[in-house]
Write an enzyme that holds these catalytic residues in place. Sequence first.
Site: not given
Ligand SMILES: Cc1cc2nc3c(=O)[nH]c(=O)nc-3n(C[C@H](O)[C@H](O)[C@H](O)COP(=O)(O)O)c2cc1C
Length: 437
Positions: A204, A77, A139, A136
């Site tokens: 992240n 993303n 990102c 955070n």
């Molecule tokens: C579309 C999207 C937006 C995200 N936005 C944030 C965010 O704003 N802040 C943050 O700490 N992590 C953000 N993440 C990361 C997720 O919190 C998580 O750390 C990461 O997706 C790994 O977990 P997963 O494999 O279960 O998706 C985002 C992930 C996705 C897919």
Amino acid sequence: MADLRNNFVGIKSPNPFWLASAPPTDKAYNVERAFKAGWGGVVWKTLGEEGPPVVNVNGPRYGAIWGADRRLLGLNNIELITDRPLQVNLQEMKQVKMNWPDRALIASIMVPCEEESWKAILPLVEETGADGIELNFGCPHGMSERGMGAAVGQVPEYIEMVVRWCKQYTRMPVITKLTPNITDIRQPARAAKRGGTDAVSLINTISSIVSVDLDSFSPVPSINGRGSHGGYCGPAVKPIALNMVAEIARDPETHGLPISGIGGVTTWRDAAEFLALGSGNVQVCTAAMTYGFKIVEDMITGLSDWMDSKGHQSLDDICGRAVPNVTDWQYLNLNYIAKAKIDQDLCIKCGRCHIACEDTSHQAITSMVDGVRKFEVMEDECVGCNLCVNVCPVENCISMEALAAGVLDERTGKPVDPQYANWTTHPNNPMARQAAE
Ligand SMILES: Cc1cc2nc3c(=O)[nH]c(=O)nc-3n(C[C@H](O)[C@H](O)[C@H](O)COP(=O)(O)O)c2cc1C
């Protein structure tokens, strides 16, 4: 019944399943639905400082990798932090926390790396009644170019500094969210600990380009013909996340530091693995975005049933249980010997085990036995590498069997199957047959 109640750095939730900071937690509507579905807690989509909110792309913001069955394996993303006004988020958080006092509500924050910025936002967040904050530092796109997110998470000194400010200016527990876009994950974790963090969360997303459109030559997702790297997550990143969690859990300098495990958690099994490797709870994003909030039901019942079947009464019984078994390569037992074994009743005779072994490994699997197409492991050639198990399309058809001590060939030190002791001249060996002809 197993007790799934979770106490993470003093933040209580009815189960260890939290939604990670991301679109599922971007607004009250989503979070209310998530809590109704049974999620134990949420980390609200990352808040930025007061002022005009960030502006997201207006085209596609996701790319993906799929398995052959079109199951989503990896998600990429290029989304930024929340693009809603700070005050709107704060009001909604306050209301949601009042509506759901038994659930965990954590505020994820990302503001410029300046003391005044952190000092300004922390009281506003505290006023919502949030149970804690998550910093955070992760990102990898969009925000890092502005000196935030991964740009902070990649510099241990910055992490320590910001964590110190947060511990100074708020009474809320501080969870430091780490970026995996770094060589040694122990360094940022140690820095967070030095700064006084209550916990770390990881991972992240991983910097990535998931694909290139070969007509337009644009990376995907393409915004009017151009693309930029994004953040990768979902089942594909779980192995990386598990390793990083384990690295922190077994590092003497951070041992005992609470960890919230994130990265590809899709099933109760994934969650149990994160817990076993030292996580106190888990956070989920991609799985919820792929299958909806109700998947938490399967996670809860699955984890609970497994714990019951194993006699584990509470999460404390499993948290960190696998950590002592993670070791460095040099401590692995070289006297342990396992060999592949093919279940002839399950074998569909596709030959993938043979060709993988024959072309790329140890030439230890037959393709013909007595003139018949048959795949058998020649034990004295098999080094137990496990490749055949992994390429076999039939589950449980090939298994690894540990050899009992004492069946080693004294001369070679290798285990011997008497049937194949003289393989070089054995009639089932095509090379030997060829030579004889
Ligand atoms: C579309 C999207 C937006 C995200 N936005 C944030 C965010 O704003 N802040 C943050 O700490 N992590 C953000 N993440 C990361 C997720 O919190 C998580 O750390 C990461 O997706 C790994 O977990 P997963 O494999 O279960 O998706 C985002 C992930 C996705 C897919």
